[in-house]
Design a protein around this motif. Structure first.
Motif, short mmCIF file in Angstrom:
data_model
loop_
_atom_site.label_atom_id
_atom_site.label_comp_id
_atom_site.label_asym_id
_atom_site.label_seq_id
_atom_site.Cartn_x
_atom_site.Cartn_y
_atom_site.Cartn_z
N LEU A 3 28.03 17.95 62.40
CA LEU A 3 26.75 17.19 62.81
C LEU A 3 25.37 18.14 61.92
N ARG A 30 23.19 15.86 70.70
CA ARG A 30 22.95 16.76 70.23
C ARG A 30 22.05 17.88 71.23
N SER A 31 22.30 18.80 70.83
CA SER A 31 21.89 19.51 71.78
C SER A 31 21.55 21.13 70.84
N CYS A 32 22.62 22.12 71.81
CA CYS A 32 22.71 24.10 70.86
C CYS A 32 23.37 23.86 69.68
N ARG A 33 23.91 22.93 68.74
CA ARG A 33 24.77 23.06 67.69
C ARG A 33 25.86 24.28 67.64
N GLY A 63 28.20 24.53 70.38
CA GLY A 63 30.05 24.24 70.64
C GLY A 63 29.58 24.38 72.32
N ILE A 64 28.61 24.80 73.33
CA ILE A 64 28.05 24.84 73.91
C ILE A 64 27.27 23.95 75.04
N CYS A 65 26.97 23.12 75.11
CA CYS A 65 25.82 22.12 75.71
C CYS A 65 26.88 20.64 75.78
N GLY A 66 27.88 20.62 75.27
CA GLY A 66 28.76 19.71 75.45
C GLY A 66 28.87 17.97 75.09
N SER A 67 27.09 17.84 74.32
CA SER A 67 26.45 16.96 74.18
C SER A 67 27.17 16.02 73.23
N ASP A 68 27.70 17.10 72.02
CA ASP A 68 28.23 15.75 70.02
C ASP A 68 29.31 15.66 70.79
N LEU A 114 34.15 17.87 69.27
CA LEU A 114 32.28 17.98 69.13
C LEU A 114 32.30 18.14 67.70
N CYS A 137 29.68 19.32 66.79
CA CYS A 137 28.77 21.02 65.62
C CYS A 137 30.41 21.82 65.33
S1 FES Z 1 25.73 20.42 69.92
FE1 FES Z 1 25.97 21.53 71.79
S2 FES Z 1 28.51 21.34 71.86
FE2 FES Z 1 27.32 20.40 70.30
#
Ligand code: FES
Length: 248
Positions: free
Chosen positions: A35, A52-55, A57-62, A72, A74
């Protein structure tokens, strides 16, 4: 250190067809994760699109396809990747733009398993308690972050996206089936049992378990649901059920 990227590019407003674009990027010592590299690529080319969001491994967006395997960005260490890194959107899902996919069908299947506690008994004064042993039965399923890596890597989901719940939805289903506070176990199992596609299109290919960035095993959760169905039908599954709580 210089790294080379081949990135899937597609903007439906501008491109007649998808193409792969080559990038070279010089990474500093503290830019260790994929990331970080993507953020640097984005600084070079602001038209490159990804979520991407949390960086952490929590939000799952990337979630994306990294050299053929979903993961992921990140949580992917650059040291674990080869010289040339090929990035594509999650397979089996419609592409909105570049590495961004449309998750509508994915979340439709998730909502279909009723991902919430069902219990119409009068609420206690404070909270519905669980024993530590019952709480432990949720381990290995509640940690799912719905990134879509598993479902997107599952051939049964590619062929039946509107019928097969998919590994992400099924591990969530198992999470509620295993919850001692839930009162809809029979209804949940019937829903999955009465349609030959919703659960039984799983062919135990196990791609889901192979790619889960949280180290979970949707395959074991699906096995757990099948064993609960057997129990419901009165079969002796005591030995097999004994294995189910550990589904990592
Ligand atoms: S940015 Fe949130 S899981 Fe990777």
């Amino acid at each position: 250190m210089k790294r080379i990227f081949e990135v899937y590019r597609y903007d439906p407003d501008l491109d007649a067809a998808p193409r792969m674009q080559r990038y070279e990027v010089e990474l500093e010592g503290n830019e260790r994760m994929l990331l970080d590299a993507l953020m640097k690529l984005k600084a070079q080319d602001e038209t490159l699109s990804f979520r991407r969001s949390c960086r952490e491994g929590i939000c799952g967006s990337d979630a994306m396809n990294i050299n053929g395997k979903n993961g992921l960005a990140c949580l992917t260490n650059m040291n674990d990747l080869p010289g040339t890194i090929v990035l594509k959107p999650l397979p089996g899902l419609p592409v909105i733009r570049d590495l961004i996919v449309d998750m509508t069908q994915f979340f439709k299947q998730y909502h279909s398993i009723k991902p919430y506690l069902i219990n119409d008994e009068p609420a206690p004064e404070k909270e519905r308690l669980q024993s530590p042993e019952d709480r432990e039965k949720l381990d290995g399923s509640y940690e799912c972050i719905m990134c879509g890596c598993c479902t997107s890597q599952c051939p049964s989901s590619w062929w039946n996206p509107d019928k097969f719940v998919g590994p992400a939805g099924l591990i969530q289903s198992y999470r509620f089936i295993s919850d001692s506070r839930d009162r809809a176990t029979t209804e949940r199992l019937d829903d999955l049992n009465n349609d030959p596609y919703r659960l039984f299109r799983c062919r135990t290919i196990m791609n889901c378990t192979e790619v889960c960035p949280r180290g979970l095993s949707p395959s074991r959760a699906i096995e757990g649901i099948r064993l609960r169905m057997l129990k419901l039908e009165g079969h002796d599954d005591g030995l097999a059920l004994h294995r189910v709580p550990t589904i990592r």
